[in-house]
Design a protein around this motif. Sequence first.
Motif, mmCIF file in Angstrom:
data_model
loop_
_atom_site.group_PDB
_atom_site.id
_atom_site.type_symbol
_atom_site.label_atom_id
_atom_site.label_comp_id
_atom_site.label_asym_id
_atom_site.label_seq_id
_atom_site.Cartn_x
_atom_site.Cartn_y
_atom_site.Cartn_z
ATOM 1 N N SER A 37 25.327 7.428 -4.002
ATOM 2 C CA SER A 37 24.252 7.859 -3.175
ATOM 3 C C SER A 37 24.897 8.068 -1.655
ATOM 4 O O SER A 37 24.121 8.559 -1.003
ATOM 5 C CB SER A 37 23.011 7.132 -3.248
ATOM 6 O OG SER A 37 23.451 5.576 -2.805
ATOM 7 N N ASP A 38 26.005 7.320 -1.488
ATOM 8 C CA ASP A 38 26.454 7.375 -0.015
ATOM 9 C C ASP A 38 27.450 8.378 -0.080
ATOM 10 O O ASP A 38 28.439 8.327 0.990
ATOM 11 C CB ASP A 38 27.011 6.001 0.427
ATOM 12 C CG ASP A 38 27.644 5.214 -0.189
ATOM 13 O OD1 ASP A 38 27.834 5.460 -1.509
ATOM 14 O OD2 ASP A 38 28.132 4.173 0.044
ATOM 15 N N PRO A 78 23.863 3.938 -17.597
ATOM 16 C CA PRO A 78 23.174 4.613 -18.511
ATOM 17 C C PRO A 78 22.842 5.867 -18.094
ATOM 18 O O PRO A 78 22.891 6.374 -16.910
ATOM 19 C CB PRO A 78 21.488 3.714 -18.011
ATOM 20 C CG PRO A 78 21.959 2.516 -17.555
ATOM 21 C CD PRO A 78 23.532 2.798 -16.686
ATOM 22 N N TRP A 79 22.807 6.724 -19.097
ATOM 23 C CA TRP A 79 22.736 8.119 -19.045
ATOM 24 C C TRP A 79 21.617 8.701 -18.232
ATOM 25 O O TRP A 79 21.923 9.540 -17.475
ATOM 26 C CB TRP A 79 22.542 8.825 -20.665
ATOM 27 C CG TRP A 79 22.850 10.170 -20.461
ATOM 28 C CD1 TRP A 79 21.761 11.169 -21.042
ATOM 29 C CD2 TRP A 79 23.822 11.110 -20.370
ATOM 30 N NE1 TRP A 79 22.336 12.385 -20.909
ATOM 31 C CE2 TRP A 79 23.786 12.410 -20.424
ATOM 32 C CE3 TRP A 79 25.314 10.567 -19.689
ATOM 33 C CZ2 TRP A 79 24.525 13.431 -19.955
ATOM 34 C CZ3 TRP A 79 26.039 11.592 -19.640
ATOM 35 C CH2 TRP A 79 25.752 12.969 -19.572
ATOM 36 N N GLY A 80 20.501 7.946 -17.984
ATOM 37 C CA GLY A 80 19.259 8.478 -17.214
ATOM 38 C C GLY A 80 19.551 7.868 -15.798
ATOM 39 O O GLY A 80 18.875 8.522 -15.090
ATOM 40 N N ALA A 81 20.733 7.337 -15.615
ATOM 41 C CA ALA A 81 20.855 7.172 -13.999
ATOM 42 C C ALA A 81 21.785 8.230 -13.590
ATOM 43 O O ALA A 81 22.001 7.960 -12.445
ATOM 44 C CB ALA A 81 21.639 5.738 -13.971
ATOM 45 N N LEU A 82 22.319 9.309 -14.199
ATOM 46 C CA LEU A 82 23.052 10.134 -13.759
ATOM 47 C C LEU A 82 22.122 11.476 -13.336
ATOM 48 O O LEU A 82 21.255 11.640 -14.149
ATOM 49 C CB LEU A 82 23.955 10.427 -14.732
ATOM 50 C CG LEU A 82 25.226 9.360 -14.822
ATOM 51 C CD1 LEU A 82 26.194 9.650 -15.918
ATOM 52 C CD2 LEU A 82 26.038 9.068 -13.762
ATOM 53 N N ARG A 92 26.039 12.888 -10.064
ATOM 54 C CA ARG A 92 25.599 11.963 -8.844
ATOM 55 C C ARG A 92 24.825 10.970 -9.369
ATOM 56 O O ARG A 92 24.478 10.912 -10.363
ATOM 57 C CB ARG A 92 24.851 12.485 -7.736
ATOM 58 C CG ARG A 92 25.624 13.741 -7.544
ATOM 59 C CD ARG A 92 24.968 14.341 -6.061
ATOM 60 N NE ARG A 92 25.576 15.627 -5.555
ATOM 61 C CZ ARG A 92 26.538 15.477 -4.998
ATOM 62 N NH1 ARG A 92 27.052 14.385 -4.440
ATOM 63 N NH2 ARG A 92 27.309 16.583 -4.300
ATOM 64 N N ILE A 93 24.928 9.675 -8.739
ATOM 65 C CA ILE A 93 24.507 8.268 -9.263
ATOM 66 C C ILE A 93 23.527 7.967 -8.246
ATOM 67 O O ILE A 93 24.056 7.881 -7.053
ATOM 68 C CB ILE A 93 25.134 7.371 -9.972
ATOM 69 C CG1 ILE A 93 24.539 6.215 -10.550
ATOM 70 C CG2 ILE A 93 26.260 7.023 -9.200
ATOM 71 C CD1 ILE A 93 25.193 5.660 -11.474
ATOM 72 N N GLY A 94 22.128 7.419 -8.153
ATOM 73 C CA GLY A 94 21.588 6.865 -6.915
ATOM 74 C C GLY A 94 21.912 5.486 -6.503
ATOM 75 O O GLY A 94 20.738 4.923 -6.087
ATOM 76 N N VAL A 95 23.219 5.246 -6.696
ATOM 77 C CA VAL A 95 23.550 3.738 -5.977
ATOM 78 C C VAL A 95 24.604 3.728 -5.086
ATOM 79 O O VAL A 95 25.147 5.055 -5.208
ATOM 80 C CB VAL A 95 23.745 2.631 -7.003
ATOM 81 C CG1 VAL A 95 22.346 2.423 -7.788
ATOM 82 C CG2 VAL A 95 24.735 3.091 -8.131
ATOM 83 N N THR A 96 24.854 3.002 -4.191
ATOM 84 C CA THR A 96 26.075 2.998 -3.341
ATOM 85 C C THR A 96 27.074 2.839 -4.058
ATOM 86 O O THR A 96 27.232 2.143 -5.054
ATOM 87 C CB THR A 96 25.924 1.981 -2.247
ATOM 88 O OG1 THR A 96 25.827 0.659 -2.728
ATOM 89 C CG2 THR A 96 24.477 2.132 -1.580
ATOM 90 N N ALA A 103 29.342 -3.802 -9.765
ATOM 91 C CA ALA A 103 28.796 -3.766 -11.219
ATOM 92 C C ALA A 103 29.887 -4.377 -12.106
ATOM 93 O O ALA A 103 31.127 -4.382 -12.041
ATOM 94 C CB ALA A 103 28.708 -2.300 -11.800
ATOM 95 N N PRO A 104 29.208 -5.221 -13.241
ATOM 96 C CA PRO A 104 29.681 -5.588 -14.194
ATOM 97 C C PRO A 104 30.795 -4.618 -14.974
ATOM 98 O O PRO A 104 30.125 -3.455 -15.165
ATOM 99 C CB PRO A 104 29.035 -6.291 -15.139
ATOM 100 C CG PRO A 104 27.425 -6.084 -14.784
ATOM 101 C CD PRO A 104 27.720 -5.180 -13.464
ATOM 102 N N GLY A 105 31.945 -4.732 -15.358
ATOM 103 C CA GLY A 105 32.756 -3.859 -15.610
ATOM 104 C C GLY A 105 33.586 -4.360 -16.825
ATOM 105 O O GLY A 105 33.533 -5.519 -17.140
ATOM 106 N N PHE A 106 34.478 -3.551 -17.340
ATOM 107 C CA PHE A 106 35.485 -3.979 -18.661
ATOM 108 C C PHE A 106 36.597 -3.145 -18.469
ATOM 109 O O PHE A 106 36.678 -2.226 -17.672
ATOM 110 C CB PHE A 106 34.689 -3.951 -19.805
ATOM 111 C CG PHE A 106 34.235 -2.489 -20.117
ATOM 112 C CD1 PHE A 106 34.655 -1.421 -20.991
ATOM 113 C CD2 PHE A 106 32.872 -2.238 -19.558
ATOM 114 C CE1 PHE A 106 34.084 -0.479 -21.187
ATOM 115 C CE2 PHE A 106 32.192 -0.988 -19.951
ATOM 116 C CZ PHE A 106 32.983 0.023 -20.754
#
Length: 140
Positions: A37-38, A78-82, A92-96, A103-106
């Motif tokens: 988002s930034d 999540p697919w709906g976040a894109l 685009r994703i609505g987070v910085t 975010a938790p990753g792997f």
Amino acid sequence: MSSSSQGAAIVGSGIGDGPGPEVMAASSLDGTKVYSSDDEHVGEIKEIMIDVQSGRVAYAVLTTGGFLGIGDTLHAIPWGALVMDTDVECFRIGVTAQRIKDAPGFNKDNWPLMADPQWATAVHQYYDRDPYWTNLRSAL
């Protein structure tokens, strides 16, 4: 949580080569850049994960950091976040960018059990999205 569509939103003119943007081959999305988002480039799509039983896209796996796949971190988004931006040919994703870094990753050798409801719910909550499976009955 968000009550919007469970799928990725589409913005832009939607004009391009081949089918889409409403229906596309998952493999055609691999390597697509993702911007926060930034407006920072935060990574690329590595995989599209399908919920086999429902036939729905569950997650996009975002790869961040690293170099040529070494030392990178993977994140289930999540697919709906894109949001697919057809003009720039990116997501685009609505987070910085910092939120994605936190975010938790792997890593590629230690994937989470994505079918685990507790894990999946936590991922959707992190991105402020309703879990995609909550509206399955109404969609069928």
